[in-house]
Design an enzyme around this catalytic site. Structure first.
Site, PDB file in Angstrom:
ATOM      1  N   HIS A 194      82.695  69.150 -72.345  1.00 34.36           N
ATOM      2  CA  HIS A 194      82.238  68.315 -73.456  1.00 34.36           C
ATOM      3  C   HIS A 194      80.943  68.904 -73.989  1.00 34.36           C
ATOM      4  CE1 HIS A 194      80.677  65.138 -75.843  1.00 34.36           C
ATOM      5  NE2 HIS A 194      79.833  64.691 -74.934  1.00 34.36           N
ATOM      6  N   ASN A 198      77.696  67.443 -81.322  1.00 38.87           N
ATOM      7  CA  ASN A 198      78.370  66.577 -80.363  1.00 38.87           C
ATOM      8  C   ASN A 198      79.165  65.501 -81.107  1.00 38.87           C
ATOM      9  OD1 ASN A 198      79.120  64.704 -78.427  1.00 38.87           O
ATOM     10  ND2 ASN A 198      77.085  64.465 -77.547  1.00 38.87           N
ATOM     11  N   CYS A 252      82.790  59.745 -74.621  1.00 41.50           N
ATOM     12  CA  CYS A 252      82.845  61.211 -74.621  1.00 41.50           C
ATOM     13  C   CYS A 252      83.955  61.781 -73.751  1.00 41.50           C
ATOM     14  CB  CYS A 252      81.500  61.779 -74.172  1.00 41.50           C
ATOM     15  SG  CYS A 252      80.144  61.378 -75.295  1.00 41.50           S
TER      16      CYS A 252
END
EC number: 2.3.1.-
Length: 329
Positions: free
Chosen positions: A256, A286, A116
């Site tokens: 994020h 996501n 990520c």
């Protein structure tokens, strides 16, 4: 020797698949009550690819958009960095194919597997290359996580999406532009919190292997939440301190997009007004490393970045690995 003083983000681009998957479809399959996903994550929908779509294809569309936005000739791109956890193949890397598709004849190309936080690591490396070599870099982050989801595991099945985002990092002779504060971090004690068990050299693919062994699993979602908030908070504070700035100097916070509760907690810890947060999680879910460049591109499209703005980027994810970057537009 290069005399470049700094770098600038010269172009932004993104691409998301056309297929929009609403929460109701997943909640029905998992036997969850209506509204369960949005209450816990902030996600309302996400985009998933169709059969035949490829990671390099998504990445190329985002990269093409960023190049077009930058006005920089493909021949002037000296390096292509692709941050991804879902390359087309384990070998070879996908970045050379991406560069080829974009006609980047003079570019080196390499994949970066930073989960990520991969985009932040790629952006930091791009900044160093631009300053050292005085040549432009294309940074793309892309993932097809819909093909790595275990549909029976609610902790991860409700979160993940497919998307690509890109930026062009170019030389700039104006001091104080580009990356003005960076802090990167890792904590291998959380190595097994988010994993795909099989496929690496320690556990190669084998016939008869259970499906869940080759799909993503999240061992302890609560622990991931706590560690992500802590890592993003600490790294953001250090990045701001490195630049000699404080939370009040942040124009927009671009975290994020893992879970709305995570970046709200980070905002609270940093003392950043939540209204400054760029939020794309509601419609896009996501997509791991792709969420920050996707958010940058969407935010720039909605309200163009202007000289003097300070953008704080922060991420944490599998590994655990994370970081924060402070950008001066």
């Amino acid at each position: 020797m290069s005399t470049v003083r700094s770098c600038r983000l010269a172009g932004f681009g993104h691409f998301v698949p056309a297929r929009r998957v609403e929460n109701a479809e997943i909640e029905t399959k998992l036997g969850l009550e209506p509204g369960w996903i949005e209450r816990r994550t902030g996600i309302r929908a996400r985009r998933w690819v169709e059969t035949g779509d490829t990671l390099s294809g998504l990445a190329a569309k985002a990269g093409e958009a960023a190049l077009r936005d930058s006005g920089i000739s493909p021949g002037d791109i000296a390096l292509t960095l692709l941050a991804t956890s879902t390359p087309d193949h384990l070998l070879p890397p996908s970045a050379p194919l991406l560069a080829h598709r974009l006609g980047l004849a003079n570019s080196g190309a390499i994949d970066l597997a930073g989960a990520c936080s991969g985009f932040l690591y790629a952006l930091t490396l791009a900044d160093g290359f631009v300053r050292a070599q005085g040549r432009a870099v294309l940074v793309v982050a892309a993932n097809i996580l819909s093909r790595r989801i275990n549909p029976a595991e609610s902790a991860s099945a409700v979160l993940f999406a497919d998307a690509a985002g890109a930026v062009v990092v170019a030389p700039c002779d104006v001091q104080g532009k580009g990356l003005i504060g960076v802090d990167l971090s890792s904590d291998g004690s959380g190595y097994d919190l988010i994993t795909i068990q099989a496929g690496g050299s320690s556990r190669p693919f084998a016939s008869g292997m259970a499906a869940e062994d080759v799909l993503m699993t999240m061992r302890d979602g609560r622990e991931v939440f706590v560690r992500a908030v802590e890592m993003m908070t600490v790294c953001a504070k250090r990045a701001l301190a490195n630049a000699g700035l404080g939370a009040a100097d942040v124009s927009r916070f671009v975290p994020h997009q893992a879970n709305v509760r995570i970046f709200d907690a980070v905002c609270d810890n940093l003392g950043i007004d939540p209204s400054k947060t760029v939020r794309t999680i509601e419609e896009h879910g996501n997509s791991s490393a792709a969420t920050i460049p996707l958010s940058l591109s969407l935010a720039h499209k909605a309200r163009s970045f202007v000289p003097g703005e300070k953008l704080l980027l922060a991420a944490a994810g599998a590994g655990m690995t994370g970081g924060a970057v402070l950008l001066s537009i």
